[in-house]
Design a protein around this motif. Structure first.
Motif, PDB file in Angstrom:
ATOM      1  N   ILE A 563      95.651   3.817 110.882  1.00  0.00           N
ATOM      2  CA  ILE A 563      97.015   4.363 110.835  1.00  0.00           C
ATOM      3  C   ILE A 563      98.010   3.391 111.492  1.00  0.00           C
ATOM      4  N   ASP A 564      97.555   2.706 112.566  1.00  0.00           N
ATOM      5  CA  ASP A 564      98.421   1.683 113.182  1.00  0.00           C
ATOM      6  C   ASP A 564      98.720   0.565 112.198  1.00  0.00           C
ATOM      7  N   LEU A 565      97.730   0.183 111.409  1.00  0.00           N
ATOM      8  CA  LEU A 565      97.924  -0.892 110.434  1.00  0.00           C
ATOM      9  C   LEU A 565      98.847  -0.436 109.308  1.00  0.00           C
ATOM     10  N   ILE A 566      98.734   0.827 108.928  1.00  0.00           N
ATOM     11  CA  ILE A 566      99.579   1.355 107.853  1.00  0.00           C
ATOM     12  C   ILE A 566     101.034   1.475 108.311  1.00  0.00           C
ATOM     13  N   ASP A 567     101.241   2.102 109.481  1.00  0.00           N
ATOM     14  CA  ASP A 567     102.596   2.396 109.956  1.00  0.00           C
ATOM     15  C   ASP A 567     103.213   1.279 110.787  1.00  0.00           C
ATOM     16  N   GLY A 568     102.347   0.420 111.349  1.00  0.00           N
ATOM     17  CA  GLY A 568     102.829  -0.578 112.301  1.00  0.00           C
ATOM     18  C   GLY A 568     102.875   0.013 113.700  1.00  0.00           C
ATOM     19  N   ILE A 569     102.742  -0.852 114.703  1.00  0.00           N
ATOM     20  CA  ILE A 569     102.800  -0.403 116.089  1.00  0.00           C
ATOM     21  C   ILE A 569     103.277  -1.557 116.956  1.00  0.00           C
ATOM     22  N   GLU A 570     104.174  -1.270 117.897  1.00  0.00           N
ATOM     23  CA  GLU A 570     104.682  -2.311 118.788  1.00  0.00           C
ATOM     24  C   GLU A 570     103.599  -2.719 119.780  1.00  0.00           C
ATOM     25  N   LEU A 571     103.711  -3.951 120.286  1.00  0.00           N
ATOM     26  CA  LEU A 571     102.670  -4.507 121.150  1.00  0.00           C
ATOM     27  C   LEU A 571     102.409  -3.640 122.379  1.00  0.00           C
ATOM     28  N   ASP A 572     103.472  -3.214 123.080  1.00  0.00           N
ATOM     29  CA  ASP A 572     103.268  -2.427 124.304  1.00  0.00           C
ATOM     30  C   ASP A 572     102.539  -1.121 124.010  1.00  0.00           C
ATOM     31  N   ASN A 573     102.871  -0.503 122.890  1.00  0.00           N
ATOM     32  CA  ASN A 573     102.192   0.743 122.515  1.00  0.00           C
ATOM     33  C   ASN A 573     100.730   0.492 122.145  1.00  0.00           C
ATOM     34  N   LEU A 574     100.493  -0.661 121.527  1.00  0.00           N
ATOM     35  CA  LEU A 574      99.113  -1.020 121.171  1.00  0.00           C
ATOM     36  C   LEU A 574      98.277  -1.251 122.423  1.00  0.00           C
ATOM     37  N   VAL A 575      98.856  -1.955 123.394  1.00  0.00           N
ATOM     38  CA  VAL A 575      98.151  -2.205 124.662  1.00  0.00           C
ATOM     39  C   VAL A 575      97.846  -0.888 125.357  1.00  0.00           C
ATOM     40  N   GLU A 576      98.845  -0.016 125.428  1.00  0.00           N
ATOM     41  CA  GLU A 576      98.660   1.282 126.089  1.00  0.00           C
ATOM     42  C   GLU A 576      97.553   2.086 125.404  1.00  0.00           C
ATOM     43  N   LYS A 577      97.544   2.035 124.092  1.00  0.00           N
ATOM     44  CA  LYS A 577      96.549   2.789 123.328  1.00  0.00           C
ATOM     45  C   LYS A 577      95.143   2.255 123.587  1.00  0.00           C
ATOM     46  N   ARG A 578      95.009   0.939 123.645  1.00  0.00           N
ATOM     47  CA  ARG A 578      93.682   0.333 123.803  1.00  0.00           C
ATOM     48  C   ARG A 578      93.140   0.451 125.220  1.00  0.00           C
ATOM     49  N   THR A 579      94.023   0.598 126.194  1.00  0.00           N
ATOM     50  CA  THR A 579      93.563   0.627 127.589  1.00  0.00           C
ATOM     51  C   THR A 579      93.599   2.022 128.199  1.00  0.00           C
ATOM     52  N   SER A 580      94.123   2.998 127.461  1.00  0.00           N
ATOM     53  CA  SER A 580      94.229   4.344 128.034  1.00  0.00           C
ATOM     54  C   SER A 580      92.852   4.895 128.355  1.00  0.00           C
ATOM     55  N   GLY A 581      92.752   5.514 129.513  1.00  0.00           N
ATOM     56  CA  GLY A 581      91.504   6.123 129.931  1.00  0.00           C
ATOM     57  C   GLY A 581      90.521   5.174 130.577  1.00  0.00           C
ATOM     58  N   MET A 582      90.845   3.883 130.617  1.00  0.00           N
ATOM     59  CA  MET A 582      89.932   2.925 131.250  1.00  0.00           C
ATOM     60  C   MET A 582      90.078   2.998 132.759  1.00  0.00           C
ATOM     61  N   MET A 583      88.971   3.189 133.444  1.00  0.00           N
ATOM     62  CA  MET A 583      88.992   3.376 134.891  1.00  0.00           C
ATOM     63  C   MET A 583      88.860   2.050 135.654  1.00  0.00           C
ATOM     64  N   GLN A 584      88.247   1.050 135.007  1.00  0.00           N
ATOM     65  CA  GLN A 584      88.018  -0.214 135.705  1.00  0.00           C
ATOM     66  C   GLN A 584      89.226  -1.135 135.537  1.00  0.00           C
ATOM     67  N   PRO A 585      89.929  -1.472 136.636  1.00  0.00           N
ATOM     68  CA  PRO A 585      91.138  -2.314 136.546  1.00  0.00           C
ATOM     69  C   PRO A 585      90.871  -3.665 135.893  1.00  0.00           C
ATOM     70  N   GLN A 586      89.715  -4.262 136.206  1.00  0.00           N
ATOM     71  CA  GLN A 586      89.415  -5.589 135.655  1.00  0.00           C
ATOM     72  C   GLN A 586      89.247  -5.530 134.141  1.00  0.00           C
ATOM     73  N   LEU A 587      88.543  -4.497 133.670  1.00  0.00           N
ATOM     74  CA  LEU A 587      88.349  -4.349 132.229  1.00  0.00           C
ATOM     75  C   LEU A 587      89.682  -4.075 131.539  1.00  0.00           C
ATOM     76  N   LYS A 588      90.482  -3.225 132.170  1.00  0.00           N
ATOM     77  CA  LYS A 588      91.794  -2.889 131.609  1.00  0.00           C
ATOM     78  C   LYS A 588      92.659  -4.131 131.481  1.00  0.00           C
ATOM     79  N   GLN A 589      92.638  -4.979 132.514  1.00  0.00           N
ATOM     80  CA  GLN A 589      93.419  -6.215 132.507  1.00  0.00           C
ATOM     81  C   GLN A 589      92.905  -7.171 131.427  1.00  0.00           C
TER      82      GLN A 589
END
Length: 955
Positions: A563-589
């Motif tokens: 759906i992101d590929l179909i509609d498009g998504i801004e970079l900051d929103n993509l980053v937030e989506k991919r890192t949401s719920g990650m508990m480890q700061p190093q992995l998130k970074q």
């Protein structure tokens, strides 16, 4: 048509129209064609695997609908036992409530409430993808009809002695408290230890080197409390004299035998293996061969029991075996027990050594905890009996795998099939239709009333239903026939079963495909009593991976959302989506950094059609499919190309007021140019190829064929070749009509060709040009799919246009190499041409002059000397452009010199990198290969520039 192609403006509107008008339902006319959608989990959302397979299924469905079949694409979702139960339990936990607080009935009510409110995410996303499933027939594996089918199958199999209850070893999840299938176990490479323990020999026995003990190696010390043997390899000379002797099991004091078994790897560890049949699948088989006892030491939480349990391999309790658990171990967690065992062995002087060891650890894909092989009472299907006809159906060709090599995978699993554990210790699912009385007697039936009637049970006899539910794979194994109304509604079953093709991934050939084949052959029969296959073909797709070939996973941060590929998504929103719920700061970074580097601008809107075309272009018959977002961008441009071509057609087939010009639909005389005849001829070949590729499931070759035809032949060449007809004041009305008709008819046909893959853009354009093409109808999806007409193949026209293209490309190459402006009219010379070449020039001079921007064309006679010219070859014929007066010789030499100097610096820089041993040895192989390719490319460019320089110097 709008000036700009904007997919969002057309996609939702068209899908709504199609669905409202019930276009997806079977027509009731023609031969049947049916595909069953692999039911996605009701908890899920659309991922790239879904998008890929559903695009293929939709293309097949739309294609067969257009070829006149009575087409059904059956939709539905799976109740996803563990996943759904976990989702609802997490929601309850937000209010500090557990399912046990509610009780089973109230909890099930909560699950149904959740399903009604939130369980439709994936179906709404399927609509975004353009899936033309018959939504009026949507099914759910827990709906009333499918639930009845599940009970019916269970009862019949039980009555045929093909379902039984037994005590066996299963994958046990100590957190979720349920057995799980192999598919729900993730085997992870992890670092651990190999403990070497001394087991004292009994009865004064000695090893070959005089020791009174043997050393066993284990990665799971906690299971030694359940050891029932020690195994050595029969050819291991160190231990052959000990086979048949005994050891005294430390801590426990149990006397256990030393057995010889080829399962043991004599070169691994010490060559002695402790055998714990109740807690290891391999040990279970060894114990079975040597008829040792099964001693279970764990409870359902993987804690040590107060008293161990001993069973034989029929699951019956064994008397006379000491099942005492050593003091201090009862109720210890398995890992606390591990620490205590190691400490106690060390205290007794029986700890030989501890080594670092890499091992594969089985973890539950939902809970994440280590899975424990555990001995429990479960329900099983006797799979070997059902497997025999299922193997034969594929051997005889009644079912074919595409690609064929997947049949080998199928056979290897089926010929070594084990009984199937079908019970799960959950609340959400099909509750097993079995009842128990207080004496432990079991009664199987569709309902409790049926059980009481069938077994003449007293009304006051207390019965309780088995609390377990069936594995979700059990209900999905019935998918092809339960969705069509079995066991009651036979009409749809007669019409659409057997289904035509199953589109699925290789990872579930055994878990789903094989089980559907077994169940369907057993329950669904033809009128003559012969078994019916669930599907005639199994198209096995590869696995969608990222552009580096890595499996997509949230922990890697490389998941792509369709759906992101179909509609498009801004970079900051993509980053937030991919890192949401990650508990480890190093992995998130790490994920954030990788995402920003890979997609610095996020994703631009591509639209559904571009994504679908990208996916089909990747649908080779390989195992792994790399998805590159850049390719998606290219196919978004392809959509633009189609849109702009359609606008060109409209502009040349309508007047300024938007009224249709005469396109030769009303009987007027028409005259087709060689370009018209060529594109019509080429279209026939494309139509034949597309049909062939549908039959072969080669969507990649089909996409390539359509792309080449539309972009290169229709848009880049034919549209350009049509312009001289419109621009030439001497063109007759018959010639204009001929070109107009060809423009619009080829476009209309091409839209029908691409519709199964690109449904939205094809529908939108078709609606705007159907009248011009003389076509009637409400939707392109209800039109006939194009069929090749061999009588329209014109070899002469194809040869003539290939000649013309060769000359034009030759002139354009000369312009590019010599840096001559496209607007500059050129004089052109021909030499060494045949009579056919001269005739083609006569027939196509107007096209050639217009498209190559030529002033004059001259044939050189044999012996004539040509002026200094740039030359290209078309076959044996020379195409020459005299250079005099076209370029500033000194300025061009200066420009080329500067370009060569820059290129040489780049060549030296990359060559230096590749000559650096540190770089070559440490850089990833793909990076080194990329640098080598760059160097080759630059070296080739340098050679060409030097050749060009020499040519100019010699002018």
């Amino acid at each position: 048509m709008d000036k700009t192609y904007t997919p969002q403006n057309i996609e939702s509107n068209w899908y709504k129209t199609w669905e409202e008008k019930n276009y997806f339902a079977p027509s009731g006319q023609g031969d049947s064609y049916c595909i069953m959608i692999p039911p996605p989990n009701v908890t899920g959302s659309l991922h790239m695997g879904h998008a890929f397979q559903q695009t293929i299924m939709d293309a097949l469905t739309r294609y067969h609908r257009m070829t006149g079949h009575n087409t059904l694409w059956q939709p539905g979702t799976d109740h996803a036992g563990i996943a759904t139960q976990m989702v609802v339990e997490r929601l309850l936990a937000q209010d500090d409530v557990t399912r046990h607080d509610l009780g089973r009935d109230k909890f099930i009510e909560k699950v149904w409430e959740w399903k009604e409110q939130s369980g439709g995410t994936i179906t709404s996303q399927q609509r975004r993808l353009g899936t033309s499933v018959d939504w009026s027939r949507e099914r759910f594996t827990m709906d009333d009809g499918l639930s009845e089918a599940v009970k019916e199958v269970f009862v019949r199999l039980y009555e045929e002695d093909l379902i039984y209850r037994g005590k066996r070893l299963v994958n046990w999840d100590p957190k979720l408290h349920t057995a799980i299938s192999d598919l729900e176990v993730e085997n992870k490479d992890e670092s651990g230890f190999l403990w070497h323990f001394r087991y004292p020999l009994a009865d004064g026995a000695k090893t070959a080197d005089g020791k009174d003990y043997i050393v066993v190696a284990t990665t799971r010390p906690e299971t030694m409390l359940g050891d029932t043997a020690v195994a050595v390899h029969p050819e291991d000379e160190r231990y052959t004299q000990l086979v048949g002797q005994f050891v005294d099991l430390p801590l426990v004091g149990r006397r256990i035998p030393i057995v010889a078994d080829e399962y043991v790897d004599k070169d691994f560890g010490t060559g002695c293996v402790k055998i714990t049949p109740a807690h290891d699948f391999n040990d279970y088989e060894v114990g079975k061969r040597h008829q040792t006892a099964l001693i279970n030491v764990f409870n359902r939480d993987a804690q040590i029991l107060k008293q161990a349990e001993a069973f034989n391999f029929e699951g019956q309790p064994i008397e006379g075996i000491d099942c005492t658990i050593p003091e201090g171990y009862a109720e210890l967690d398995r890992y606390d027990a591990r620490k205590k065992i190691v400490a106690d062995f060390e205290a007794l002087g029986l700890l030989e050594e501890i080594k670092d060891h890499s091992l594969v650890v089985p973890r539950g894909d939902r809970s994440g905890v280590v899975i424990e092989p555990w001995l429990t009472d479960q329900w099983y299907v006797s799979a070997k009996t059902l497997a025999e006809p299922a193997i034969k159906a594929v051997e005889d060709g009644d079912i074919e795998f595409v690609p064929k090599q997947w049949e080998n995978t199928y056979f290897s699993w089926m010929r070594d099939i084990q009984d199937w554990c079908i019970s799960r210790q959950l609340w959400w699912g099909h509750q097993i239709p079995a009842w128990y009385d207080n004496d432990g007697n079991v009664y199987v039936g569709r309902t409790e009333d049926e059980v009481r009637t069938k077994h003449n049970l007293a009304a006051d006899l207390e019965l309780r239903q088995d609390e377990d539910v069936l594995d979700t794979w059990f209900s999905s194994a019935l998918w092809t026939f339960s969705t069509l109304g079995w066991p009651h509604d036979e009409e749809a079953l007669k019409t659409f079963h057997s289904t035509d093709v199953l589109v699925t991934g290789f990872d579930i050939i055994f878990f789903w495909v094989a089980r559907m084949i077994m169940m369907t052959l057993h329950f669904i029969k033809n009128e003559d009593g012969t078994p019916q296959v669930p599907f005639k073909k199994v198209y096995v797709t590869g696995l969608i991976r990222d552009e580096q070939g890595q499996k997509m996973s949230k922990s890697k941060g490389n998941v792509l959302d369709p759906i992101d590929l179909i509609d498009g998504i801004e970079l900051d929103n993509l980053v937030e989506k991919r890192t949401s719920g990650m508990m480890q700061p190093q992995l998130k970074q790490k994920i954030e950094k990788a995402t920003r580097k890979a997609f610095p601008e996020g994703f631009a809107e591509s639209g559904t059609d571009a994504l679908r075309f990208t996916l089909t272009s990747l649908a080779s018959l390989g195992r792994d499919i790399k998805f590159d977002v850049k390719r998606l961008e290219g196919y978004r441009n392809f959509c633009n190309k189609i849109w702009n071509a359609a606008r060109y057609v409209q502009m040349n087939t309508e007047d300024e007021s938007g009224n249709a010009l005469d396109c030769g639909q009303n009987g007027g005389d028409i005259e087709l140019s060689v370009a018209d005849r060529w594109i019509i001829s080429r279209l026939q070949s494309v139509e034949a190829d597309v049909q062939k590729y549908y039959e072969q499931y080669r969507f990649d070759l089909m996409s390539q064929t359509l792309y080449e035809f539309i972009w290169n032949e229709y848009c880049d060449w034919y549209l350009e070749l049509s312009k001289p007809v419109f621009w030439n004041e001497n063109s007759t009305e018959a010639q204009l009509r001929g070109t107009r008709r060809t423009l619009v008819r080829v476009l209309e046909t091409t839209l029908r060709l691409i519709h199964p893959i690109m449904p939205f853009i094809s529908e939108e354009i078709w609606q705007s040009i159907k009248g011009l093409a003389g076509v009637e109808g409400d939707s392109i999806m209800l039109q006939a799919f194009p069929v090749a007409d061999e009588s329209k193949i014109d070899q002469q026209a194809e040869q003539d246009i290939e000649w013309l293209k060769g000359v034009i490309v030759g002139v354009r190459n000369i312009r590019g190499e010599m840096n001559i402006a496209p607007s500059k009219a050129l004089d052109l010379l021909f030499r060494n041409g045949s009579e056919d070449d001269k005739q083609r020039l006569t027939n196509n001079e107007n096209f050639l002059k217009a498209l190559a921007k030529l002033e004059t064309i001259t044939w050189l006679n044999e012996g004539d000397e040509a002026p200094m010219s740039a030359t290209q070859l078309v076959g044996q014929m020379e195409v020459l452009v005299p250079m005099a007066g076209l370029i500033d010789k000194d300025a061009e030499i200066a420009r080329l010199t500067k370009e060569l100097e820059k290129l040489e610096k780049d060549i030296q820089r990359i060559a230096g990198k590749l000559n650096n041993e540190n770089f070559v040895s440490k850089a990833p192989e793909a990076v080194v290969a990329k640098e080598k390719a760059k160097l080759d490319e630059m070296s080739t460019a340098s050679s060409k520039l030097n050749e060009q320089m020499e040519a100019i110097k010699n002018m």
